[in-house]
Structure formats: structure tokens, C-alpha cells
Design a protein around this motif. Structure first.
Motif, short mmCIF file in Angstrom:
data_model
loop_
_atom_site.label_atom_id
_atom_site.label_comp_id
_atom_site.label_asym_id
_atom_site.label_seq_id
_atom_site.Cartn_x
_atom_site.Cartn_y
_atom_site.Cartn_z
N GLU A 162 0.81 -1.24 0.00
CA GLU A 162 0.00 0.00 0.00
C GLU A 162 0.84 1.28 0.00
O GLU A 162 0.41 2.32 0.53
CB GLU A 162 -0.97 -0.01 1.19
CG GLU A 162 -1.95 -1.18 1.15
CD GLU A 162 -3.01 -1.08 2.21
OE1 GLU A 162 -2.72 -0.56 3.33
OE2 GLU A 162 -4.15 -1.51 1.95
N GLY A 163 2.01 1.20 -0.62
CA GLY A 163 2.82 2.41 -0.72
C GLY A 163 2.15 3.48 -1.56
O GLY A 163 2.21 4.67 -1.23
N VAL A 164 1.51 3.05 -2.65
CA VAL A 164 0.81 3.99 -3.52
C VAL A 164 -0.36 4.62 -2.79
O VAL A 164 -0.59 5.84 -2.87
CB VAL A 164 0.33 3.30 -4.81
CG1 VAL A 164 -0.69 4.15 -5.56
CG2 VAL A 164 1.53 3.00 -5.71
N LYS A 165 -1.09 3.82 -2.05
CA LYS A 165 -2.26 4.32 -1.30
C LYS A 165 -1.85 5.40 -0.31
O LYS A 165 -2.49 6.47 -0.22
CB LYS A 165 -2.94 3.17 -0.58
CG LYS A 165 -4.15 3.59 0.25
CD LYS A 165 -4.77 2.40 0.97
CE LYS A 165 -5.94 2.83 1.84
NZ LYS A 165 -6.55 1.67 2.55
N GLU A 166 -0.78 5.17 0.43
CA GLU A 166 -0.35 6.15 1.44
C GLU A 166 0.21 7.41 0.78
O GLU A 166 -0.01 8.52 1.28
CB GLU A 166 0.69 5.52 2.37
CG GLU A 166 0.11 4.41 3.24
CD GLU A 166 1.03 4.04 4.39
OE1 GLU A 166 1.45 4.94 5.13
OE2 GLU A 166 1.34 2.84 4.53
N ALA A 167 0.92 7.25 -0.32
CA ALA A 167 1.43 8.43 -1.03
C ALA A 167 0.28 9.26 -1.57
O ALA A 167 0.32 10.49 -1.56
CB ALA A 167 2.35 7.99 -2.17
N ARG A 168 -0.76 8.60 -2.04
CA ARG A 168 -1.94 9.29 -2.56
C ARG A 168 -2.60 10.12 -1.46
O ARG A 168 -3.09 11.23 -1.71
CB ARG A 168 -2.92 8.27 -3.14
CG ARG A 168 -4.10 8.89 -3.88
CD ARG A 168 -5.06 7.81 -4.31
NE ARG A 168 -4.42 6.81 -5.16
CZ ARG A 168 -4.97 5.63 -5.47
NH1 ARG A 168 -6.15 5.31 -4.98
NH2 ARG A 168 -4.33 4.80 -6.25
N GLN A 169 -2.61 9.61 -0.25
CA GLN A 169 -3.21 10.35 0.86
C GLN A 169 -2.44 11.64 1.16
O GLN A 169 -3.05 12.68 1.44
CB GLN A 169 -3.26 9.45 2.11
CG GLN A 169 -4.26 8.30 2.00
CD GLN A 169 -4.13 7.29 3.12
OE1 GLN A 169 -3.20 7.34 3.93
NE2 GLN A 169 -5.07 6.36 3.18
N ILE A 170 -1.12 11.57 1.07
CA ILE A 170 -0.32 12.79 1.27
C ILE A 170 -0.57 13.78 0.15
O ILE A 170 -0.70 14.99 0.39
CB ILE A 170 1.19 12.43 1.33
CG1 ILE A 170 1.47 11.47 2.48
CG2 ILE A 170 2.02 13.71 1.49
CD1 ILE A 170 1.23 12.04 3.85
N ALA A 171 -0.66 13.30 -1.08
CA ALA A 171 -0.95 14.18 -2.22
C ALA A 171 -2.29 14.87 -2.03
O ALA A 171 -2.44 16.06 -2.35
CB ALA A 171 -0.94 13.37 -3.51
#
Length: 326
Positions: free
Chosen positions: A282-291
Motif C-alpha cells: 500500500e505504498g501507492v495508497k499512502e502516497a496518494r493520501q499525502i498528495a
């Protein structure tokens, strides 16, 4: 120079961007006509010109707005951006840029270095000629310094497997966010806005730039090279670790370490495996949340702008840029 199709939805901005393109065309003149052609082809090869668009839009809020001057400063921003891309490709040994053979791949690193340096001088020339105050020229100079410092920060973090999200955010705040911030701030200064108003523009640009880079790094893990317009996941092989990977490694660092330790000797299969693990953890998911958080910060500040047609364009454009498909 042709504009990206996205500007079909913004006819007024498109008209001014065409004039910006014309000014760039006039300003890029070299004895080496072959390299000049390649530079102009790069400037005309699919770049969205969002940074100069923000310069133009933010310049309209001030009482001292001069369209010709704003267009020149917008041209300076776009030329500066292109210069940084050329130097990025040299450092990364990139073979493609915007779906075409990169300048350094076609002519060698030496020619590319000089071409990038030449564009820096063009950017300075445009700023010096049209900046309405010494302060504005100083702002542009400091902005360029921060952009280059962001590049140097990235070099210091190559292959750093214990890299933190804070270090990553600090790096992109200089490398990418600073150019967006400079674009918006330059526009605000051109129009003669107050320091408080110009600072708000600066932070809007910074938040947009942070979200924009996060989304770019997410797309590296979710799109093909054909869709993205450049090779994907080459950053990992070159030791540049971005938010999706950093977040995923928090979950299971030991799993990634053997592959990452190969550094530039990683195979294509290794890269595909890392991509799979980043999605799995879920690295993409967490990065998306920061974005998304940076997007919300930008929109909150945009709401404070004067109620003009340009404000509506800025809000619409920002949401379009920061809600790209993953």
C-alpha cells in the motif's frame, strides 16, 4: 509551438500561452542550428506549460498588471523548467523525454550541458528585461538557487534505504514545488499585489508542486512507459527512492533490501518485483493520501483569492492537475 490539448478548455489562457510560446521561439537563437532545432522541438513536444499558465493567471489580480510583461516572465519560467529537465536527463542518463529521444542521448552529455546552461541564460535574460523591480529579479534568482539545491539534496540521498518521508518531502519542496511556487509568486509580484497576497500565491504554488510531484511518483508505479511518456521506475535503479517505495518499505524493509542492494545492477524482473511489492504493501495508497492533503491545502488558499474569472480558472486547473488518474 503547439499547445497541449488540455488548453482547449481554457481559451483565454491558451491565447496568452501561444504568445508566450512565440516569445520563447524568438528568444532561443543559437549558432548551432541543429541543437537549436532540438531545443525548440523539446519545448514544443508535449509539455503542458502549467507553470507559465499560473504566472499569467496570478498576474491578473494586481492593479499594475501588464500582459506583455507577464507573458515574458511566464516565458522565463517555462525556459527555466526546460533547462532543469535537460540537466535531469543528464544526471539520470535518461534516453527519453516526453516520448522522444532525450537531448543528451542524441548529442551526448557535453552538448546537453551547454544547451541546458544556455536556456538558463535565456531565462535570466527574459527576467532581467521585463522584471518590474529589482526585488522580483532577486526572487527569481533565489528560486533558481532553491531548485538547484533540491537537485543536490537528491544526489545526497541516492541509494539511501533508510530514507524518511520527511527527507523526501524536503527534497521535492526544493526540486519541484519551488518552481510552481516561483511561477505563482512571480505572477503576483508582476501584477503589483501586496506582500501578503504574493505570499499566499507562493504557498499555493508550493502546495500544488508538492502534490504534483507526489502524483508523478505515484504514476511511476501505476502507468506504462508509453502512457507516462518516459521510462518508468528508472529512478529506483538509479537510487532515487520516492514516497510509494518509502511507505512500502516501512511495512517490510527486509524484503526490499536484497533487491535494492543491487543498485544499478537490478534487472527488469527485479524492478517488476519491487513494483508489485510497493502496491502490495500500500505504498501507492499512502502516497496518494499525502498528495490529497497538499491538494486540499492549495484549494483552501485559492479560496482566499479575489472573486474573479481567473480565480475560477485557477481552481478548475488545479483540481484537473491534481486529480490525475492513477
Amino acid at each position: 509551438m503547439k499547445l497541449h490539448p488540455m488548453w482547449d478548455n481554457y481559451p483565454q489562457v491558451a491565447t496568452e500561452l501561444e504568445q508566450v510560446n512565440g516569445l520563447i521561439e524568438q528568444s532561443v537563437r543559437m549558432r548551432n542550428k541543429e541543437v537549436e532545432f532540438v531545443l525548440k522541438d523539446m519545448l514544443d513536444s508535449g509539455g503542458k506549460m502549467v507553470r507559465p499558465a499560473y504566472t499569467l493567471l496570478f498576474s491578473t489580480f494586481g492593479a499594475d498588471h501588464n500582459p506583455k510583461r507577464a507573458q515574458a516572465l511566464a516565458a522565463s519560467i517555462e525556459v527555466l523548467h526546460t533547462a532543469t529537465l535537460i540537466h535531469d536527463d543528464i544526471i539520470d542518463d535518461a534516453s527519453q523525454r516526453r516520448g522522444k529521444v532525450s537531448l543528451q542521448s542524441r548529442y551526448g552529455k557535453s552538448a546537453a550541458v551547454y544547451a541546458g546552461d544556455y536556456l538558463f541564460t535565456v531565462s535570466f535574460r527574459l527576467s532581467a528585461q521585463y522584471a518590474n523591480t529589482v526585488n522580483q529579479f532577486e526572487v527569481n534568482t533565489r528560486g533558481m538557487e532553491r531548485i538547484l539545491m533540491g537537485e543536490l539534496d537528491q544526489m545526497n540521498l541516492y541509494y539511501k534505504q533508510d530514507m524518511t518521508i520527511r527527507q523526501y518531502l524536503t527534497q521535492i519542496s526544493g526540486k519541484t514545488a519551488q518552481l510552481f511556487a516561483l511561477a505563482c509568486y512571480t505572477g503576483a509580484l508582476e501584477g503589483g499585489q501586496s506582500e501578503k497576497e504574493s505570499r499566499n500565491a507562493y504557498y499555493i504554488g508550493s502546495h500544488i508542486g508538492m502534490a504534483f510531484q507526489l502524483l508523478d511518483d505515484i504514476l511511476d508505479y501505476t502507468q506504462s512507459a508509453e502512457d507516462f511518456g518516459k521510462p518508468v521506475l528508472e529512478d529506483v535503479r538509479q537510487g532515487i527512492y520516492t514516497a510509494p517505495l518509502i511507505f512500502a518499505m516501512r511495512k517490510n524493509r527486509s524484503k526490499f533490501e536484497p533487491l535494492l542492494s543491487k543498485q544499478d545492477q537490478m534487472t527488469d524482473e527485479d524492478i517488476r518485483t519491487i513494483k508489485q511489492w510497493v502496491l502490495e504493501f500500500e505504498g501507492v495508497k499512502e502516497a496518494r493520501q499525502i498528495a490529497q492533503k497538499y491538494t486540499e491545502k492549495a484549494i483552501k488558499r485559492i479560496k482566499k483569492l479575489p472573486d474573479t474569472p481567473e480565480k475560477k480558472v485557477i481552481e478548475k486547473l488545479t483540481l484537473q492537475l491534481l486529480q490525475r488518474n492513477f
